[in-house]
Scaffold this active site. Structure first.
Site, PDB file in Angstrom:
ATOM      1  N   HIS A  48       1.053   6.207  -9.987  1.00  0.00           N
ATOM      2  CA  HIS A  48       0.317   5.859 -10.963  1.00  0.00           C
ATOM      3  C   HIS A  48       0.645   7.025 -12.381  1.00  0.00           C
ATOM      4  O   HIS A  48       0.960   8.059 -11.644  1.00  0.00           O
ATOM      5  CB  HIS A  48      -1.230   5.852 -10.819  1.00  0.00           C
ATOM      6  CG  HIS A  48      -1.684   4.617 -10.002  1.00  0.00           C
ATOM      7  ND1 HIS A  48      -2.734   4.843  -9.154  1.00  0.00           N
ATOM      8  CD2 HIS A  48      -1.213   3.275  -9.917  1.00  0.00           C
ATOM      9  CE1 HIS A  48      -2.813   3.548  -8.170  1.00  0.00           C
ATOM     10  NE2 HIS A  48      -2.055   2.822  -8.890  1.00  0.00           N
ATOM     11  N   ASP A  51      -0.966  10.064 -11.637  1.00  0.00           N
ATOM     12  CA  ASP A  51      -0.719  10.886 -10.368  1.00  0.00           C
ATOM     13  C   ASP A  51       0.510  12.008 -10.692  1.00  0.00           C
ATOM     14  O   ASP A  51       0.521  12.751 -10.349  1.00  0.00           O
ATOM     15  CB  ASP A  51      -0.015   9.732  -9.285  1.00  0.00           C
ATOM     16  CG  ASP A  51      -1.090   9.093  -8.713  1.00  0.00           C
ATOM     17  OD1 ASP A  51      -2.135   9.181  -8.616  1.00  0.00           O
ATOM     18  OD2 ASP A  51      -0.592   7.672  -8.402  1.00  0.00           O
ATOM     19  N   GLU A 209       2.208  -8.108  -2.884  1.00  0.00           N
ATOM     20  CA  GLU A 209       1.367  -7.174  -1.755  1.00  0.00           C
ATOM     21  C   GLU A 209       0.688  -8.405  -1.075  1.00  0.00           C
ATOM     22  O   GLU A 209       0.090  -9.279  -1.198  1.00  0.00           O
ATOM     23  CB  GLU A 209       0.014  -6.290  -2.684  1.00  0.00           C
ATOM     24  CG  GLU A 209      -0.730  -6.015  -1.502  1.00  0.00           C
ATOM     25  CD  GLU A 209      -1.710  -4.581  -2.023  1.00  0.00           C
ATOM     26  OE1 GLU A 209      -1.148  -4.049  -2.857  1.00  0.00           O
ATOM     27  OE2 GLU A 209      -2.646  -4.480  -1.554  1.00  0.00           O
ATOM     28  N   ASP A 247     -10.530  -6.099  -0.570  1.00  0.00           N
ATOM     29  CA  ASP A 247      -8.973  -5.874  -0.573  1.00  0.00           C
ATOM     30  C   ASP A 247      -9.041  -4.521   0.527  1.00  0.00           C
ATOM     31  O   ASP A 247      -9.412  -3.276   0.303  1.00  0.00           O
ATOM     32  CB  ASP A 247      -8.285  -5.200  -1.710  1.00  0.00           C
ATOM     33  CG  ASP A 247      -6.833  -5.089  -1.638  1.00  0.00           C
ATOM     34  OD1 ASP A 247      -6.208  -5.202  -0.562  1.00  0.00           O
ATOM     35  OD2 ASP A 247      -6.489  -4.616  -2.584  1.00  0.00           O
TER      36      ASP A 247
HETATM   37  C1  XLS Z   1      -4.853  -2.873  -5.913  1.00  0.00           C
HETATM   38  C2  XLS Z   1      -3.310  -2.375  -6.017  1.00  0.00           C
HETATM   39  C3  XLS Z   1      -3.011  -1.088  -6.324  1.00  0.00           C
HETATM   40  C4  XLS Z   1      -1.479  -1.257  -7.021  1.00  0.00           C
HETATM   41  C5  XLS Z   1      -1.145   0.039  -7.779  1.00  0.00           C
HETATM   42  O1  XLS Z   1      -5.378  -3.684  -5.275  1.00  0.00           O
HETATM   43  O2  XLS Z   1      -2.807  -2.732  -4.833  1.00  0.00           O
HETATM   44  O3  XLS Z   1      -3.033  -0.237  -5.349  1.00  0.00           O
HETATM   45  O4  XLS Z   1      -0.941  -1.556  -5.869  1.00  0.00           O
HETATM   46  O5  XLS Z   1      -1.883   0.045  -8.962  1.00  0.00           O
HETATM   47 MG    MG Z   2      -0.822  -2.840  -4.408  1.00  0.00          MG
END
Ligand code: XLS
Ligand code: MG
Length: 345
Positions: A48, A51, A209, A247
């Site tokens: 990020h 970070d 993801e 999540d």
């Molecule tokens: C959140 C996202 C986050 C992104 C990165 O749900 O997965 O972690 O991957 O900003």
């Molecule tokens: Mg992610």
């Protein structure tokens, strides 16, 4: 065949807070995280923007450059590189109503300026990849925004980023909900369509993801195959998810091994990684872990990927093809189950 290269983000090593309780263990410093990444066999870190440059909003451009260079030096000293930078567009008071799709013009400008800063940080870290997780670009109340208008704002902002840096590549990371009730780019299909509305679709890709696909009621390996068919799968966040809830970012393969196997199979069958793509892991340590064992989820997820890769590579492809030809999918599913369990077939 180049070996797979792995990455994760510093946020994947945490002191364990959740929305219901505070931190439960000590934190690792950034340098400790970098050392752990190297020890566990990782090749890159994902960032990020803050970070890499903490307190980003409060810093001058000269300070941003200086801090980003210092971060890059730590990576270099430990033999790691940066895979991408993602602007944190969900934290500040200016992004309460969304980033690029906020109803407030001043807030939309903040989002664009923040993204430009993230691009500059990427330059210093040696990456031209920007990931957009459009966390708050959506609504809690349908009537609150106009979707066509929101899409115009979003495309307009992306075009300005593409114009700002002619080498930039933007990866959209779709997610259907959380923190919003409904996100505007909830699925891979939406992200692909969005890319073709921009001024340079060739520089627009997708980060998929696992958990986000499951939350959308979709199969992660099919979504990966879909993005691959458009040559748009440029990064992944492998993890796992138990059903339709928040999540979870569980360790890869720890809920559904067969689903994880199929993600590795699709990546392997389509030469993922041949253009330098990383196998990213977006996994969270269980809150119950003590600090000294709170990095295991990363090492384990990486190892599970490699175990499953071995399963993919040792498939009896002749038998597989024959069963498909015979249309005996019942036998095919039996064979895959036996193969995964190591049962003589
Ligand atoms: C959140 C996202 C986050 C992104 C990165 O749900 O997965 O972690 O991957 O900003
Ligand atoms: Mg992610």
């Amino acid at each position: 065949m180049p070996p797979y290269r792995f990455s994760f983000g510093p946020w994947n090593l945490s002191d364990g807070p959740d929305p219901f309780g505070p931190a439960v263990r000590g934190s690792f410093t950034f340098v400790e995280k970098v050392k752990l990444a190297k020890e566990m066999g990782f090749d890159a870190l994902q960032f990020h923007d803050d970070d890499a440059v903490p307190d980003l909003d409060a810093r001058s451009s000269a300070e941003i450059v200086r801090q980003a260079r210092a971060t890059k030096q730590i990576l270099t000293d430990h033999g790691l590189v940066a895979e991408f930078v993602a602007p944190r567009l969900w934290f500040s008071p200016q992004t309460i109503d969304g980033a690029f799709t906020s109803n407030d013009a001043a807030d939309r400008s903040y989002a664009l300026e923040r993204s430009i800063k993230a691009i500059d940080i990427g330059h210093e870290l040696g990456t031209n990849i920007l990931v957009l997780w459009l966390a708050r670009d959506g609504t809690y109340v349908r009537e609150a925004k106009s979707v066509p208008c929101a899409m115009r704002y979003l495309v307009g902002a992306i075009d300005q980023m593409l114009e700002y840096d002619k080498n930039l590549r933007i990866l959209v990371e779709p997610k259907p909900n959380e923190p919003t009730d409904q996100a505007y780019i909830p699925t891979v299909g939406h992200a692909v369509a969005l890319s073709y509305q921009t001024s340079d679709p060739t520089r627009m890709g997708i980060l998929i993801e696992t958990a986000h696909q499951i939350l959308a009621g979709l199969d992660p390996s099919d979504e990966m195959g879909f993005a691959l068919s458009f040559n748009k799968l440029w990064s992944v966040h492998l993890n796992d998810q138990s059903g339709l809830k928040f999540d979870e970012d569980k360790s890869f393969g720890e809920v559904d091994l067969r689903r994880a196997f199929n993600q590795v199979r699709v990546l392997e069958e389509n030469n993922y990684g041949n253009n330098g793509e990383y196998v990213g892991l977006d996994v969270k340590a269980l809150r119950t872990q003590r600090k000294e064992v709170s990095a295991k989820h990363l090492a384990n997820s990486r190892e599970t990927f490699l175990w499953l890769l071995d399963k993919v590579r040792t498939l009896n492809r002749r038998l597989y093809a024959e069963l498909v030809k015979q249309r005996d999918y019942e036998e095919l599913t039996r064979y895959i189950t036996a193969h995964l369990l190591g049962v003589q077939y």
